[in-house]
Design a protein around this motif. Structure first.
Motif, short mmCIF file in Angstrom:
data_model
loop_
_atom_site.label_atom_id
_atom_site.label_comp_id
_atom_site.label_asym_id
_atom_site.label_seq_id
_atom_site.Cartn_x
_atom_site.Cartn_y
_atom_site.Cartn_z
N GLN A 76 -3.02 5.81 8.24
CA GLN A 76 -3.67 6.16 7.16
C GLN A 76 -3.35 4.70 6.19
OE1 GLN A 76 -5.05 8.96 5.36
NE2 GLN A 76 -5.61 7.31 4.34
N ALA A 77 -2.20 4.17 6.48
CA ALA A 77 -1.97 2.96 5.31
C ALA A 77 -2.52 1.63 6.18
CB ALA A 77 -0.36 2.87 5.23
N LYS B 47 -11.70 9.54 -0.36
CA LYS B 47 -10.98 10.69 0.28
C LYS B 47 -11.26 12.01 -0.51
CE LYS B 47 -7.11 7.61 1.53
NZ LYS B 47 -5.73 7.35 1.16
N SER C 102 -0.04 5.45 0.06
CA SER C 102 -1.30 6.41 0.14
C SER C 102 -0.93 7.64 0.69
CB SER C 102 -2.44 5.64 0.94
OG SER C 102 -1.91 5.06 2.29
N ASP D 17 0.81 -1.23 -0.04
CA ASP D 17 -0.06 0.09 0.09
C ASP D 17 0.94 1.17 0.06
OD1 ASP D 17 -2.13 1.70 0.42
OD2 ASP D 17 -1.68 1.89 2.62
N THR E 202 -5.07 6.75 -2.73
CA THR E 202 -4.80 5.15 -2.41
C THR E 202 -4.32 4.48 -3.46
OG1 THR E 202 -6.51 5.59 -0.84
CG2 THR E 202 -5.69 3.37 -1.50
N TYR E 203 -3.26 3.74 -3.39
CA TYR E 203 -2.64 2.88 -4.47
C TYR E 203 -2.31 1.65 -3.69
CZ TYR E 203 0.09 1.03 -8.25
OH TYR E 203 0.57 0.04 -9.07
N GLY F 155 -10.97 3.93 -3.14
CA GLY F 155 -10.47 4.45 -1.91
C GLY F 155 -10.20 5.87 -2.11
N THR F 156 -9.51 6.27 -3.38
CA THR F 156 -9.27 7.64 -3.47
C THR F 156 -10.41 8.43 -3.89
OG1 THR F 156 -7.34 6.85 -4.83
CG2 THR F 156 -8.26 9.00 -5.38
N ASP G 167 -6.54 2.19 4.79
CA ASP G 167 -6.22 1.77 3.41
C ASP G 167 -6.21 0.28 3.00
OD1 ASP G 167 -6.66 4.48 2.50
OD2 ASP G 167 -4.64 4.95 2.55
N SER H 104 -8.35 0.81 -5.02
CA SER H 104 -7.67 2.01 -5.22
C SER H 104 -8.29 3.13 -5.66
CB SER H 104 -6.38 1.68 -6.06
OG SER H 104 -5.42 0.90 -5.70
#
Length: 350
Positions: free
Chosen positions: A288-289, A328, A122, A120, A127-128, A324-325, A293, A321
């Motif tokens: 956060q990670a 945000k 992010s 992860d 988020t990736y 999740g993005t 995520d 991803s």
């Protein structure tokens, strides 16, 4: 359930010469029979964000809408959606690579009965998620964010992260608190550990008050005070855990005790541990990670047991991803998925 039928017509426009005008199907109609965007978005949302298996998604939708939607159709919907957001996910990856602060973590999952690692990368905006059969440096290289990252990398102090010299590092203090708490519970004689917990929490409290007051840094008094306390506790920990005396001559490096390894890690990485009070953009923890995520990966693994193939898990990570993005950016998952089905996946960058 509403069914819309489209008929292709040919209308004669010149009776003398026999010319005709042929109609065209809407651009979103690509199959003889297909489901609408709402149902497709709901199917993908249930299977990915909702962590519902394909079979149960089939049962739910068939029962609610009274339609014989097949499991293979649901799988194809997920595949088409992953392809639709693939280019957008690559752009998300680039955005994180160019960012000033990134959160990094990894977790295991089962792919075709084998252990793989989800990596992860992010931040507060993007988020990736990517996957590799490797956990350490090779896995990070394959996922491709850290090799080109030049900002501040927040992580859990895993050894492989320190291989990247072109970025500045920050250590997650929440991980340290868990280690120190375990130390105090299992080894009550380690008095320095409890004092170190108090020090980290005191640093966090002072920083939070400074942020609330609109400040961008702490006073010299606090920096000097925390610096002295940190060094004092490391010295105390050294005294409570002296280096073991070698009793036998064995080849190779002697293995260190876990307590001593933690002490040396805190001493060696003092600057990354304390970076959150020197740079207010750096958070206290890496939640956060590690908590936000990447948590859904564990939920999905627990529900499904494992992913059937590499292609399936990669499609799932692309979708997570993207969703999740979108979350945000203040977008709900269903709306984001529906936008992608309608051909507008890049709306999250607006």
């Amino acid at each position: 359930m509403n069914v819309t039928e489209h008929q292709l017509l040919e209308i004669p426009i010149c009776m003398l010469h026999g010319d005709t005008r042929k109609g065209a199907f809407p651009t979103n109609v690509k199959s003889t029979v297909q489901y609408g965007e709402n149902l497709q978005a709901l199917s993908v949302a249930l299977n990915t964000v909702g962590a519902v298996s394909v079979k149960r998604t089939h049962e739910i939708l068939s029962g609610v809408f009274n339609i014989p939607i097949a499991t293979g159709t649901i799988s194809n919907m997920v595949k088409r959606y992953a392809d639709a957001v693939s280019e957008t996910v690559n752009r998300i990856k680039q955005k994180i690579t160019e960012s000033g602060l990134g959160h990094f973590d990894e977790t295991g999952t089962r792919v075709d009965k084998k252990l793989w690692w989800v990596h992860d990368a992010s931040n507060s905006e993007f988020t990736y998620l990517d996957i590799s059969p490797k956990r350490r440096h090779l896995g990070m290289e394959q996922c491709g964010v850290l090799p080109s990252f030049h900002g501040i990398a927040m992580h859990d102090c895993w050894t492989s992260y320190w291989n990247y010299k072109d970025c500045r590092h920050a250590v997650c203090c929440a991980h340290l608190l868990r280690e120190l708490t375990g130390l105090t519970e299992n080894y009550p004689e380690q008095k320095w550990a409890a004092a170190f917990i108090d020090l980290l929490l005191a640093m966090k409290k002072v920083k939070d008050k400074a942020v609330e007051a609109g400040k961008e840094s702490l006073s010299y008094y606090h920096y000097h005070k925390f610096d002295k306390q940190y060094d004092k506790l490391i010295k105390q920990a050294r005294e409570e855990n002296p280096l073991p005396v070698a009793t036998e001559k064995k080849r190779g490096r002697k293995k260190k005790e876990k307590i001593l390894a933690l002490v040396e890690r805190l001493e060696k990485y003092k600057a990354p541990v304390c970076l959150f009070i020197h740079n207010f953009k750096v958070p206290f923890d890496n939640n956060q990670a590690s908590e936000r995520d990447i948590r859904m990966i564990k939920v999905k693994t627990k529900v499904s047991g494992c992913f059937r193939s590499e292609d399936v898990v990669r499609d799932y990570l692309k979708i997570m991803s993207y969703v999740g993005t979108a979350h945000k950016q203040g977008r709900n998952a269903y709306d984001a998925i529906r936008k992608a089905f309608s051909g507008c996946p890049k709306f999250i960058f607006a």
